[in-house]
Design a protein around this motif. Structure first.
Motif, mmCIF file in Angstrom:
data_model
loop_
_atom_site.group_PDB
_atom_site.id
_atom_site.type_symbol
_atom_site.label_atom_id
_atom_site.label_comp_id
_atom_site.label_asym_id
_atom_site.label_seq_id
_atom_site.Cartn_x
_atom_site.Cartn_y
_atom_site.Cartn_z
ATOM 1 N N TRP A 215 0.623 -1.262 -0.232
ATOM 2 C CA TRP A 215 0.513 -0.289 0.302
ATOM 3 C C TRP A 215 0.993 1.272 -0.200
ATOM 4 N N GLU A 216 1.896 1.671 1.387
ATOM 5 C CA GLU A 216 2.584 1.816 0.414
ATOM 6 C C GLU A 216 3.229 2.579 -0.545
ATOM 7 N N TRP A 217 4.034 2.062 -1.332
ATOM 8 C CA TRP A 217 5.045 1.272 -1.644
ATOM 9 C C TRP A 217 4.448 1.853 -3.102
ATOM 10 N N MET A 218 2.856 1.707 -3.366
ATOM 11 C CA MET A 218 2.188 2.063 -5.003
ATOM 12 C C MET A 218 1.879 3.149 -4.468
ATOM 13 N N THR A 219 0.423 3.567 -2.738
ATOM 14 C CA THR A 219 0.577 4.889 -2.995
ATOM 15 C C THR A 219 1.446 6.489 -3.067
ATOM 16 N N ALA A 220 2.611 5.662 -3.085
ATOM 17 C CA ALA A 220 3.489 6.422 -2.967
ATOM 18 C C ALA A 220 3.444 7.838 -4.153
ATOM 19 N N ASP A 221 3.059 7.301 -5.547
ATOM 20 C CA ASP A 221 3.013 8.033 -6.970
ATOM 21 C C ASP A 221 1.261 8.525 -6.318
ATOM 22 N N PRO A 222 0.653 9.739 -6.130
ATOM 23 C CA PRO A 222 -0.484 10.173 -5.666
ATOM 24 C C PRO A 222 -0.930 10.005 -6.694
ATOM 25 N N ARG A 223 -0.890 9.922 -7.551
ATOM 26 C CA ARG A 223 -2.010 9.228 -8.457
ATOM 27 C C ARG A 223 -2.890 8.062 -8.077
ATOM 28 N N ILE A 224 -2.056 7.145 -7.849
ATOM 29 C CA ILE A 224 -2.453 6.071 -7.278
ATOM 30 C C ILE A 224 -3.074 5.846 -5.845
ATOM 31 N N LYS A 225 -4.936 5.565 -5.627
ATOM 32 C CA LYS A 225 -5.390 5.630 -5.250
ATOM 33 C C LYS A 225 -5.672 4.324 -4.904
ATOM 34 N N LEU B 126 6.860 -9.336 -4.192
ATOM 35 C CA LEU B 126 6.143 -8.383 -4.309
ATOM 36 C C LEU B 126 6.622 -6.774 -4.611
ATOM 37 N N ARG B 127 8.117 -6.495 -4.034
ATOM 38 C CA ARG B 127 9.347 -5.373 -4.255
ATOM 39 C C ARG B 127 9.395 -5.444 -6.055
ATOM 40 N N LYS B 128 9.814 -6.351 -5.694
ATOM 41 C CA LYS B 128 10.237 -6.287 -6.829
ATOM 42 C C LYS B 128 9.185 -6.226 -8.642
ATOM 43 N N ALA B 129 7.339 -6.517 -8.271
ATOM 44 C CA ALA B 129 6.312 -6.237 -8.720
ATOM 45 C C ALA B 129 6.274 -4.839 -8.920
ATOM 46 N N VAL B 130 6.661 -3.798 -8.101
ATOM 47 C CA VAL B 130 5.655 -3.391 -7.524
ATOM 48 C C VAL B 130 7.453 -2.035 -8.479
ATOM 49 N N ASP B 131 8.596 -2.250 -8.804
ATOM 50 C CA ASP B 131 9.630 -1.414 -9.027
ATOM 51 C C ASP B 131 9.355 -1.570 -11.058
ATOM 52 N N ARG B 132 8.566 -2.519 -11.304
ATOM 53 C CA ARG B 132 8.341 -2.713 -12.153
ATOM 54 C C ARG B 132 7.289 -2.570 -12.903
ATOM 55 N N ILE B 133 6.168 -1.579 -11.484
ATOM 56 C CA ILE B 133 5.235 -1.442 -11.987
ATOM 57 C C ILE B 133 5.574 0.409 -11.966
#
Ligand SMILES: Cc1ncc(COP(=O)(O)O)c(C=O)c1O
Length: 400
Positions: A303-313, A377-384
């Motif tokens: 949740w923290e990693w992905m929502t670091a981009d404010p456009r992802i809610k 999960l970290r690998k996936a978020v890096d790729r996203i």
């Protein structure tokens, strides 16, 4: 060529990612699969041992088609211990997973001319099972601004004289949202007054992160004893998806109708599985809590990693093991237009599998299952992140 009913249903869209991932893996790519709706943990050892023992004891024949008495008693005892409810053996049928438990209930209770209300974003199988029963599907919507919580009013507003049933999934797939005891009580009281069935899908009942009251069986037993059905499963709580074991609880007449259906379809759930599930339900429950704690860490991190981009809610989910991200701000008429396209391109270009919101009747979202290792999960978020940056530049990510 095919029967008319086949034009009403589609095969499970949540399986689409699995197929794409398999094809990429065959080509030698390193795929991170966050599409799967299943625990990455192994089945607990004491449960596996019970399965082995069942084989060694040649417990490999047909059982009663509604399940063994031993397992039905274990299910009743579990619900008594967890919720203080008093189901008895004739009020239980053992099924091949929660999916069959729900399918039994839909076919036993609903038919042509009936309206059945359920909620979206929601698990597509519930929608399709209503259609397979030839009833009319009525969808009510939970909203991201309310954390997708299910409230009574949205169901009550959809009731018409043709309403025969309400199907509720809590914790819900894909949002992880819950219905409160109070809201379910309001629905149950209205259902009792109007003669409507309530079917409760408790597949994720053991995966609730905060200690909120969630004694939904208690509510239904108290308010709607004769018109409520519960579907449960060993799949998610005990990491037993492949064993295929679930159950339906409800009034004797409904359970006996489910038994009749099952007797002509699949007969009993696997005998070995039934023995293993007795061990899961009667045995120590710490394994469930340990998995839950691990899921919690993963939920918070992703949740923290992905929502670091404010456009992802995303509203942090209360239960299950999915994060349901609103990615609509990443979509545009000149770039990626839909979440389905986003998920497809994420697989093709970054080799990360997610499930598009379209599968849950919620375009603009993607579902990420965090039932995976933190490393993956970290690998996936890096790729996203790389995928989204390339998107911002209007370029595809170079295929790996
Ligand atoms: C909401 C919901 N209900 C029921 C099920 C059924 O699971 P199983 O048939 O493995 O018990 C699932 C599985 O993904 C689910 O997400």
């Amino acid at each position: 060529m095919l029967a008319a009913r086949m034009s009403r249903i589609a095969s499970s869209p949540t399986m689409k990612g699995l197929i794409a991932a398999e094809q990429l893996r065959k080509q030698g790519f390193d795929v991170v699969d966050l599409g799967a709706g299943e625990p990455d943990f192994s089945t607990p050892d004491h449960v596996k041992r019970a399965g082995h023992a069942a084989i060694d004891a040649n417990f490999t024949k047909y059982t009663a088609n509604t399940g063994t008495s031993e397992l039905k008693q274990a299910i009743c005892a579990r619900y008594r211990a967890d919720y203080g409810v008093d189901y008895t053996e004739p009020e239980v049928i053992v099924t091949a997973g929660g999916k069959q438990a729900l399918a039994n209930a839909a076919l036993a209770l609903f038919g042509p001319g009936d309206e059945v209300i359920t909620h979206a974003p929601g698990w597509p199988t519930i929608f399709e099972q209503v259609k397979l029963a030839e009833a009319s599907l009525v969808i009510v919507r939970s909203r991201p601004e309310d954390g997708f919580t299910l409230n009574a009013q949205m169901f009550l507003d959809a009731i018409t004289p043709r309403t025969k049933g309400i199907i509720i999934n809590s914790p819900a797939n894909p949002t992880g949202a819950l219905i409160s005891e109070q809201e379910l009580t309001t629905i149950a009281k209205a259902a009792a007054a109007k003669g409507i069935w309530v079917v409760l899908d408790l597949t994720y009942e053991k995966l609730i992160y905060e200690p909120v009251p969630h004694n939904l069986p208690g509510v239904l037993r108290r308010e709607l004893r004769d018109r409520s059905v519960i579907a449960g499963s060993a799949s998610k709580a005990y990491a037993m998806t492949g064993w295929r074991c679930g159950w339906t609880l409800g009034p004797k007449e409904v359970i006996s109708a489910c038994g009749a259906l099952q007797s002509h379809q699949t007969s009993n759930a696997c005998s070995i599985t039934q023995r293993a599930t007795v061990a899961a339900l009667n045995g120590p429950q710490e394994c469930v809590t340990e998995m839950l704690e691990e899921y919690r860490v993963r939920r918070d991190k992703v949740w923290e990693w992905m929502t670091a981009d404010p456009r992802i809610k995303c509203v942090k989910p209360s239960g299950a093991f999915y994060l349901f991200f609103d990615i609509s701000e990443l979509l545009s008429p000149n770039g990626i237009r839909t979440s389905a396209e986003f998920a497809d391109r994420l697989i093709a270009e970054s080799h990360v599998v997610t499930t598009a919101g379209e599968a849950f009747d919620a375009p603009g979202f993607i579902r990420v299952s965090y039932a995976n290792s933190l490393e993956n999960l970290r690998k996936a978020v890096d790729r996203i992140e790389i995928f989204v940056k390339a998107l911002d530049r209007g370029q595809p990510v170079a295929a790996r």
